[in-house]
Design a protein around this motif. Structure first.
Motif, mmCIF file in Angstrom:
data_model
loop_
_atom_site.group_PDB
_atom_site.id
_atom_site.type_symbol
_atom_site.label_atom_id
_atom_site.label_comp_id
_atom_site.label_asym_id
_atom_site.label_seq_id
_atom_site.Cartn_x
_atom_site.Cartn_y
_atom_site.Cartn_z
ATOM 1 N N ASN A 71 0.815 -1.215 0.000
ATOM 2 C CA ASN A 71 0.000 0.000 0.000
ATOM 3 C C ASN A 71 0.849 1.266 0.000
ATOM 4 O OD1 ASN A 71 -2.543 -1.314 -0.036
ATOM 5 N ND2 ASN A 71 -2.286 -1.827 2.118
ATOM 6 N N ALA A 72 1.993 1.223 0.674
ATOM 7 C CA ALA A 72 2.885 2.388 0.644
ATOM 8 C C ALA A 72 3.391 2.638 -0.780
ATOM 9 C CB ALA A 72 4.059 2.177 1.594
ATOM 10 N N THR A 73 3.631 1.565 -1.524
ATOM 11 C CA THR A 73 4.122 1.712 -2.902
ATOM 12 C C THR A 73 3.081 2.388 -3.790
ATOM 13 O OG1 THR A 73 5.514 -0.264 -2.667
ATOM 14 C CG2 THR A 73 5.024 0.483 -4.912
ATOM 15 N N VAL A 74 1.853 1.864 -3.798
ATOM 16 C CA VAL A 74 0.854 2.435 -4.715
ATOM 17 C C VAL A 74 0.329 3.775 -4.216
ATOM 18 C CG1 VAL A 74 0.186 0.266 -5.800
ATOM 19 C CG2 VAL A 74 -0.963 0.968 -3.696
ATOM 20 N N ASN A 75 0.132 3.924 -2.893
ATOM 21 C CA ASN A 75 -0.248 5.237 -2.372
ATOM 22 C C ASN A 75 0.813 6.269 -2.721
ATOM 23 O OD1 ASN A 75 -2.502 4.081 -1.167
ATOM 24 N ND2 ASN A 75 -1.687 4.119 0.908
ATOM 25 N N GLY A 76 2.076 5.849 -2.594
ATOM 26 C CA GLY A 76 3.179 6.770 -2.840
ATOM 27 C C GLY A 76 3.265 7.207 -4.291
ATOM 28 N N THR B 204 -0.582 7.662 4.696
ATOM 29 C CA THR B 204 -0.184 6.596 5.605
ATOM 30 C C THR B 204 -0.909 5.281 5.300
ATOM 31 O OG1 THR B 204 0.034 8.341 7.250
ATOM 32 C CG2 THR B 204 0.109 6.076 8.063
ATOM 33 N N PRO B 205 -0.169 4.185 5.095
ATOM 34 C CA PRO B 205 -0.833 2.916 4.756
ATOM 35 C C PRO B 205 -1.652 2.313 5.894
ATOM 36 C CG PRO B 205 1.563 2.635 4.839
ATOM 37 C CD PRO B 205 1.288 4.096 4.947
ATOM 38 N N LEU B 206 -1.233 2.516 7.152
ATOM 39 C CA LEU B 206 -2.023 2.073 8.302
ATOM 40 C C LEU B 206 -2.535 3.316 9.001
ATOM 41 C CD1 LEU B 206 -2.987 -0.309 10.124
ATOM 42 C CD2 LEU B 206 -0.945 0.094 11.502
ATOM 43 N N GLN B 207 -3.846 3.545 8.889
ATOM 44 C CA GLN B 207 -4.416 4.798 9.373
ATOM 45 C C GLN B 207 -4.738 4.781 10.867
ATOM 46 O OE1 GLN B 207 -5.638 7.840 7.477
ATOM 47 N NE2 GLN B 207 -3.930 7.120 6.228
ATOM 48 N N VAL C 288 -8.935 1.453 7.773
ATOM 49 C CA VAL C 288 -7.769 1.167 8.615
ATOM 50 C C VAL C 288 -6.536 0.892 7.759
ATOM 51 C CG1 VAL C 288 -6.808 -0.374 10.366
ATOM 52 C CG2 VAL C 288 -9.202 0.327 10.508
ATOM 53 N N ILE C 289 -6.666 -0.022 6.806
ATOM 54 C CA ILE C 289 -5.570 -0.323 5.882
ATOM 55 C C ILE C 289 -5.881 0.394 4.578
ATOM 56 C CG2 ILE C 289 -4.324 -2.139 4.665
ATOM 57 C CD1 ILE C 289 -5.052 -4.015 6.970
ATOM 58 N N ARG C 290 -5.141 1.462 4.313
ATOM 59 C CA ARG C 290 -5.455 2.376 3.216
ATOM 60 C C ARG C 290 -4.680 1.985 1.958
ATOM 61 N NH1 ARG C 290 -7.658 7.201 2.029
ATOM 62 N NH2 ARG C 290 -6.513 8.702 0.752
ATOM 63 N N GLY C 291 -5.403 1.710 0.891
ATOM 64 C CA GLY C 291 -4.738 1.328 -0.341
ATOM 65 C C GLY C 291 -5.625 1.534 -1.550
ATOM 66 N N LEU C 292 -5.160 1.050 -2.690
ATOM 67 C CA LEU C 292 -5.866 1.180 -3.960
ATOM 68 C C LEU C 292 -6.199 -0.199 -4.507
ATOM 69 C CD1 LEU C 292 -3.486 3.819 -5.613
ATOM 70 C CD2 LEU C 292 -5.695 4.289 -4.518
ATOM 71 N N GLU C 293 -7.248 -0.262 -5.319
ATOM 72 C CA GLU C 293 -7.591 -1.523 -5.990
ATOM 73 C C GLU C 293 -6.545 -1.871 -7.052
ATOM 74 O OE1 GLU C 293 -9.804 -3.499 -5.055
ATOM 75 O OE2 GLU C 293 -11.457 -2.413 -4.116
ATOM 76 N N GLY C 294 -5.902 -0.858 -7.591
ATOM 77 C CA GLY C 294 -4.868 -1.043 -8.608
ATOM 78 C C GLY C 294 -4.327 0.321 -8.998
ATOM 79 N N ARG D 283 -10.061 3.630 -5.043
ATOM 80 C CA ARG D 283 -9.634 3.332 -3.680
ATOM 81 C C ARG D 283 -10.323 2.074 -3.171
ATOM 82 N NH1 ARG D 283 -5.740 5.144 -1.238
ATOM 83 N NH2 ARG D 283 -5.022 7.225 -1.764
ATOM 84 N N LYS D 284 -9.605 1.305 -2.377
ATOM 85 C CA LYS D 284 -10.253 0.204 -1.673
ATOM 86 C C LYS D 284 -11.241 0.788 -0.669
ATOM 87 C CE LYS D 284 -6.686 -3.318 -2.047
ATOM 88 N NZ LYS D 284 -5.755 -4.206 -1.323
ATOM 89 N N PRO D 285 -12.365 0.108 -0.438
ATOM 90 C CA PRO D 285 -13.369 0.656 0.489
ATOM 91 C C PRO D 285 -12.992 0.394 1.946
ATOM 92 C CG PRO D 285 -14.132 -1.430 -0.391
ATOM 93 C CD PRO D 285 -12.809 -1.145 -1.068
ATOM 94 N N ASN D 286 -11.712 0.561 2.257
ATOM 95 C CA ASN D 286 -11.196 0.313 3.600
ATOM 96 C C ASN D 286 -10.744 1.617 4.221
ATOM 97 O OD1 ASN D 286 -11.456 -2.357 2.841
ATOM 98 N ND2 ASN D 286 -9.273 -2.681 2.540
#
Length: 401
Positions: A249-254, A287-290, A389-395, A384-387
Motif C-alpha cells: 500500500n505504501a508503494t501504490v499510495n506513494g 499513511t498505509p495504516l491509518q 484502517v488499511i489504506r490502499g488502492l484496488e490497482g 480506492r479500496k473501500p477500507n
C-alpha cells in the motif's frame, strides 16, 4: 467542514481534512459508531503507543466479563486463535519471548544480506512492466516484491505462494472497523486454510530443516525456548501479512501521490539521491495504516478527559502524520523534508520489526522504476479500496512512454 466518517467514500478518498477538524476539537473524542476514543494528535499518539496502561490485548490480565466485553462469537474462533497468538496482539512476557526469537531474523546484518536479492527482484519486475509498455503497478510490482521476499525468508516454496496474498487480504479484513459477517466468514476460512498449510509445512521442516525462518523457529522450540506450534503458525502469518501489506500500500499510495504532485516527481527523477527521504515522506503523506487500536487496561486521563478501564482507544496514525504541531505544512508533499518523525511503523514495544526490510523494498522498487521507467505515467484514475484502517488502492494503471 469534513466529518470523520470511516464508511463515507468521500472521507476515504481524502480523510486528512476531517483529521484537521478532529485535532481542532481537542485531544480525545468519543466516537459512538465504533465505541472508541479517537486520539488525533501526534504527541498523544506517540506517547500512548509507549504507555503500559494500554495494551493490544487484555486477556493476560482480565477475562472478557471482568473487562466488560463480550467474547467473540464461537464461529469466529479460528480467526481469533490465529490472530491472538501473534506477537502484535500479545503483551509481555509472551510478546517479549516471541519477539526476541523472531528478531534474530531481522537483525541489521541479516536484512542487509537481503539487499542484492530485493534489488534484483525489483529490477526484474520493473523490466517486465517496461517490456509490456505498462500495466498495473500494484499487481505487477508492488505486490509480488514483498510477498516473494517474506515468503523466501519463511521458506515457503515458490509453487505454494499463490494463495498467500488472498489469504492475507481476507484475514486483514477483520482489522477494519465493525467488520461484516461476510468479512468475518472469509477471514475464518482463510485462517483455517492458512493454518492447515503452515501446520503441514512445519511438520515437513521438522524432518528436513532448511536455512529459513520456520526452520529457525523449530530449532528454537527444540532448544527449549517455549514457542508453541500455534505461536509459530501465528507468527508466520503475522510476518507475511505485516511483511507485505504496508509495503504494497505504501508503494501504490506513494506513486499515486507522486503522479498528483508532478513537480515533486520531476525533482525526484532529476535527483535520485532524494529516494530515502522520498520513501519516508510518502509514508507520512498518505499513511498505509491509518489507525492502531489499544485497550485501556488502567484508567487514563487525556487533557482532562478520563478514559475508563475497558475502553478502546483508536490512535489515528494518519492524523498524527499530518499534525502541524510536528510537520511544517503537513498537507504538502515535500520530498526534501528532513525532519520527519512519522509514526507509520508505530512505536514502543510494537514498533514494526520489519521496518528496515520494508524500507529496503520501497527503496529498491522506487529506484528501479526511476531508472528503468523514467517516463512512467498514470493511465487512468485509480479506485480506492473501500477500507479505512488499511489504506490502499484496488490497482494503479500505468504506462511507460
Amino acid at each position: 467542514m469534513a466529518a470523520f466518517d470511516p464508511w463515507d467514500p468521500a472521507f476515504l478518498a481524502d480523510p486528512y481534512p476531517a483529521y484537521a477538524e478532529l485535532r481542532a476539537k481537542g485531544r480525545v473524542q468519543y466516537f459512538e459508531p465504533t465505541n472508541q476514543w479517537l486520539v488525533p494528535h501526534h504527541a498523544d499518539v506517540s506517547a500512548l503507543l509507549r504507555d503500559r496502561r494500554l495494551g493490544r490485548t487484555y486477556q493476560h490480565r482480565f477475562t472478557h466479563e471482568e473487562f466488560g466485553r463480550t467474547a467473540p462469537p464461537a464461529e469466529h474462533e479460528p480467526f481469533h486463535t490465529l490472530n491472538d497468538h501473534g506477537m502484535l496482539d500479545l503483551e509481555p512476557p509472551d510478546h517479549t519471548r516471541i519477539r526476541r526469537l523472531v528478531s534474530k531474523a531481522f537483525t541489521p546484518r541479516t536484512v542487509e544480506r537481503l539487499v542484492p536479492y530485493v534489488t534484483g527482484l525489483a529490477g526484474e519486475l520493473v523490466d517486465r512492466l517496461v517490456e509490456a509498455g505498462g500495466g498495473d503497478l500494484l499487481r505487477d510490482v508492488a505486490e509480488p516484491l514483498p510477498v516473494a521476499v517474506i515468503a523466501e525468508m519463511l521458506g515457503i516454496p515458490e509453487s505454494d505462494r499463490a494463495p498467500l496474498r488472498p489469504w492475507s487480504a481476507d484475514i486483514c479484513g477483520m482489522y477494519e472497523l465493525n467488520p461484516s459477517e461476510d468479512t468475518a466468514a472469509r477471514a475464518v476460512r482463510a485462517s483455517v486454510e492458512f493454518t492447515e498449510y503452515l501446520r503441514e509445512l512445519i511438520a515437513e521442516r521438522r524432518g528436513k530443516p532448511g536455512d529459513d525462518l520456520i526452520s529457525g523457529l523449530i530449532a528454537a522450540y527444540d532448544e527449549g525456548d517455549r514457542l508453541t506450534e500455534q505461536e509459530m503458525i501465528s507468527t508466520c502469518v503475522l510476518l507475511l501479512n505485516a511483511g507485505h501489506e504496508a509495503t504494497v500500500n505504501a508503494t501504490v499510495n506513494g506513486w499515486y501521490a507522486l503522479f498528483r504532485n508532478p513537480e515533486q516527481l520531476a525533482a525526484l527523477r532529476a535527483d535520485h539521491s532524494l529516494v530515502p527521504r522520498a520513501v519516508e515522506e510518502l509514508m507520512r503523506y498518505d499513511t498505509p495504516l491509518q489507525l492502531f487500536e489499544r485497550w485501556v487496561l488502567d484508567e487514563i486521563e487525556i487533557d482532562g478527559t478520563t478514559v475508563p478501564r475497558g475502553a478502546e482507544i483508536a490512535l489515528l496514525f494518519g492524523s498524527a502524520n499530518h499534525d502541524p504541531a510536528v510537520f511544517t505544512h503537513p498537507e504538502r508533499l515535500d520530498l526534501t523534508r528532513a525532519d520527519n518523525p512519522h509514526i507509520s511503523f508505530s512505536a514502543g514495544i510494537h514498533y514494526c520489526i520489519g521496518a528496515p526490510l520494508a524500507r529496503i523494498e520501497l527503496t529498491a522498487s522506487m529506484r528501479a522504476l526511476l531508472e528503468k521507467a523514467p517516463t512512467l505515467t498514470l493511465s487512468k484514475p485509480p479506485q480506492r479500496k473501500p477500507n479505512f484502517v488499511i489504506r490502499g488502492l484496488e490497482g494503479l494503471a500505468v504506462e511507460v512512454g
